[in-house]
Design a protein around this motif. Structure first.
Motif, PDB file in Angstrom:
ATOM      1  N   GLY A  60       4.636   2.531  -2.499  1.00  0.00           N
ATOM      2  CA  GLY A  60       3.518   1.794  -3.057  1.00  0.00           C
ATOM      3  C   GLY A  60       3.875   0.942  -4.263  1.00  0.00           C
ATOM      4  O   GLY A  60       4.644   1.342  -5.126  1.00  0.00           O
ATOM      5  N   PRO A  66       0.837  -1.207   0.000  1.00  0.00           N
ATOM      6  CA  PRO A  66       0.000   0.000   0.000  1.00  0.00           C
ATOM      7  C   PRO A  66       0.868   1.251   0.000  1.00  0.00           C
ATOM      8  O   PRO A  66       2.018   1.224   0.452  1.00  0.00           O
ATOM      9  CB  PRO A  66      -0.808  -0.121   1.298  1.00  0.00           C
ATOM     10  N   SER A  76      -5.491   1.581   1.883  1.00  0.00           N
ATOM     11  CA  SER A  76      -6.290   2.804   1.815  1.00  0.00           C
ATOM     12  C   SER A  76      -5.505   3.941   1.176  1.00  0.00           C
ATOM     13  O   SER A  76      -4.278   3.974   1.257  1.00  0.00           O
ATOM     14  CB  SER A  76      -6.717   3.222   3.229  1.00  0.00           C
ATOM     15  N   PRO A  77      -6.202   4.895   0.544  1.00  0.00           N
ATOM     16  CA  PRO A  77      -5.518   6.088   0.016  1.00  0.00           C
ATOM     17  C   PRO A  77      -4.823   6.846   1.137  1.00  0.00           C
ATOM     18  O   PRO A  77      -5.304   6.879   2.273  1.00  0.00           O
ATOM     19  CB  PRO A  77      -6.671   6.913  -0.584  1.00  0.00           C
ATOM     20  N   GLN A  78      -3.670   7.446   0.813  1.00  0.00           N
ATOM     21  CA  GLN A  78      -2.888   8.170   1.805  1.00  0.00           C
ATOM     22  C   GLN A  78      -2.774   9.636   1.406  1.00  0.00           C
ATOM     23  O   GLN A  78      -2.484   9.954   0.254  1.00  0.00           O
ATOM     24  CB  GLN A  78      -1.489   7.552   1.934  1.00  0.00           C
ATOM     25  N   LYS A  79      -2.997  10.531   2.379  1.00  0.00           N
ATOM     26  CA  LYS A  79      -2.975  11.967   2.123  1.00  0.00           C
ATOM     27  C   LYS A  79      -1.718  12.611   2.703  1.00  0.00           C
ATOM     28  O   LYS A  79      -1.231  12.203   3.757  1.00  0.00           O
ATOM     29  CB  LYS A  79      -4.217  12.630   2.724  1.00  0.00           C
ATOM     30  N   SER A  80      -1.244  13.628   2.018  1.00  0.00           N
ATOM     31  CA  SER A  80      -0.094  14.391   2.510  1.00  0.00           C
ATOM     32  C   SER A  80      -0.562  15.445   3.503  1.00  0.00           C
ATOM     33  O   SER A  80      -1.770  15.648   3.700  1.00  0.00           O
ATOM     34  CB  SER A  80       0.615  15.079   1.345  1.00  0.00           C
ATOM     35  N   GLU A 101       5.863   9.893  -3.435  1.00  0.00           N
ATOM     36  CA  GLU A 101       5.603   8.676  -2.661  1.00  0.00           C
ATOM     37  C   GLU A 101       6.468   7.569  -3.241  1.00  0.00           C
ATOM     38  O   GLU A 101       6.508   7.385  -4.456  1.00  0.00           O
ATOM     39  CB  GLU A 101       4.121   8.301  -2.736  1.00  0.00           C
ATOM     40  N   GLU A 145      -2.938  13.144  -2.711  1.00  0.00           N
ATOM     41  CA  GLU A 145      -3.355  11.823  -2.238  1.00  0.00           C
ATOM     42  C   GLU A 145      -2.791  10.756  -3.164  1.00  0.00           C
ATOM     43  O   GLU A 145      -2.849  10.888  -4.387  1.00  0.00           O
ATOM     44  CB  GLU A 145      -4.881  11.757  -2.214  1.00  0.00           C
ATOM     45  N   SER A 149       2.525   4.739   1.083  1.00  0.00           N
ATOM     46  CA  SER A 149       2.803   5.405   2.352  1.00  0.00           C
ATOM     47  C   SER A 149       2.325   6.854   2.250  1.00  0.00           C
ATOM     48  O   SER A 149       1.845   7.289   1.204  1.00  0.00           O
ATOM     49  CB  SER A 149       4.301   5.361   2.657  1.00  0.00           C
ATOM     50  N   LYS A 150       2.456   7.597   3.329  1.00  0.00           N
ATOM     51  CA  LYS A 150       2.022   8.992   3.322  1.00  0.00           C
ATOM     52  C   LYS A 150       2.891   9.788   2.359  1.00  0.00           C
ATOM     53  O   LYS A 150       4.107   9.856   2.508  1.00  0.00           O
ATOM     54  CB  LYS A 150       2.134   9.584   4.726  1.00  0.00           C
TER      55      LYS A 150
END
Length: 261
Positions: free
Chosen positions: A148, A121, A210-214, A145, A203, A123-124
């Motif tokens: 992923g 997945p 799950s989607p990761q947001k900055s 990122e 994102e 990462s942030k």
């Protein structure tokens, strides 16, 4: 003998023919077990006399099974079966191409490949956003990122509203002129306008997790300060004039000639 020495001996002597199998794709989550099939066994005529496995990833190729044994990096986490290799607890470093090479008893060579995708997945991500951009110039924002797999796609948000790939498709962004590359995460304003000031975050999304947001980063816009530029030029010219005057004054007073005596 070198990794493929037996293959070249076989083909160079005209003892066999090369049979290529299809490439299979296997996807599995990180830290799980996986079986890598050797389809070359089915393509091989006669009883397999020799079987070798190699791994290609990160620009290098490693022979990890030959002479009926695993090399050091695989001894404790791989099990050999005639028709497949079983790997325990794979990591993202195991993603790559696995090649099974088989030499049959009648001297024929065959090989097949497995493309292993270890799913990780995202990462942030980090949003690289300039704090201030000048109106009328180009501004580049990047979403970074590195973990992923498969590689994620990216979305950008301004003031908590998702930015469409084409700003002209939205009444909220039609006053902006930008391009958004969802594969690289690059958001480029050409040119930036006063409308583009705001709070930005990106994102990262792939099909794993799950989607990761900055974090949110604020970007301001400013006009070109023509008055400040003119004032700076005037000050520079005044300083240059003072330097020239000082040199002329020193020569007129004979200071430089006295120093030579």
């Amino acid at each position: 003998m070198a990794a493929r020495g037996w293959l070249w001996l076989c083909l160079g002597a005209g003892l066999g023919s090369l049979v290529l199998g299809q490439t299979a794709v296997v996807e599995t989550p990180e830290n799980s077990t996986v079986n890598l099939p050797c389809k070359a066994i089915a393509s091989s005529s006669g009883t397999p006399r020799r079987q070798e496995w190699k791994f290609h990833g990160d620009g290098s190729t490693v022979l990890f099974y030959h002479d009926n044994a695993f090399t050091d990096g695989y001894k404790d986490r791989a099990i050999f079966y005639p028709g497949e290799i079983h790997l325990k607890s794979v990591t993202r470093k195991d993603s790559g191409t696995y090649t099974c090479e088989v030499l049959s008893s009648d001297g024929k060579f065959s090989e097949s490949q497995v493309e292993l995708v270890v799913q990780v997945p995202p990462s942030k991500p980090k949003a690289q956003v300039p704090s201030v951009v000048t109106i009328g110039t180009k501004a580049v924002l990047k979403c970074v990122e590195t973990d992923g797999n498969p590689r994620p796609t990216f979305k950008w948000f301004r003031d908590n509203i998702e930015m469409p790939a084409d700003p002209q498709t939205s009444t909220l962004f039609k006053n902006s002129s930008y391009s958004l590359d969802e594969k690289t995460g690059v958001l480029a304003f050409e040119p930036a306008t006063a409308f583009d000031a705001g709070d930005y975050y990106c994102e990262a999304v792939n099909k794993v997790g799950s989607p990761q947001k900055s974090d949110i980063v604020h970007m301001d816009t400013s006009k070109v300060n023509v008055g400040g530029i003119v004032a700076g030029v005037v000050v520079l010219l005044l300083l240059l004039g003072l330097v020239i005057f000082g040199v002329w004054f020193a020569y007129s007073r004979g200071y430089f000639s006295k120093g030579k005596e």
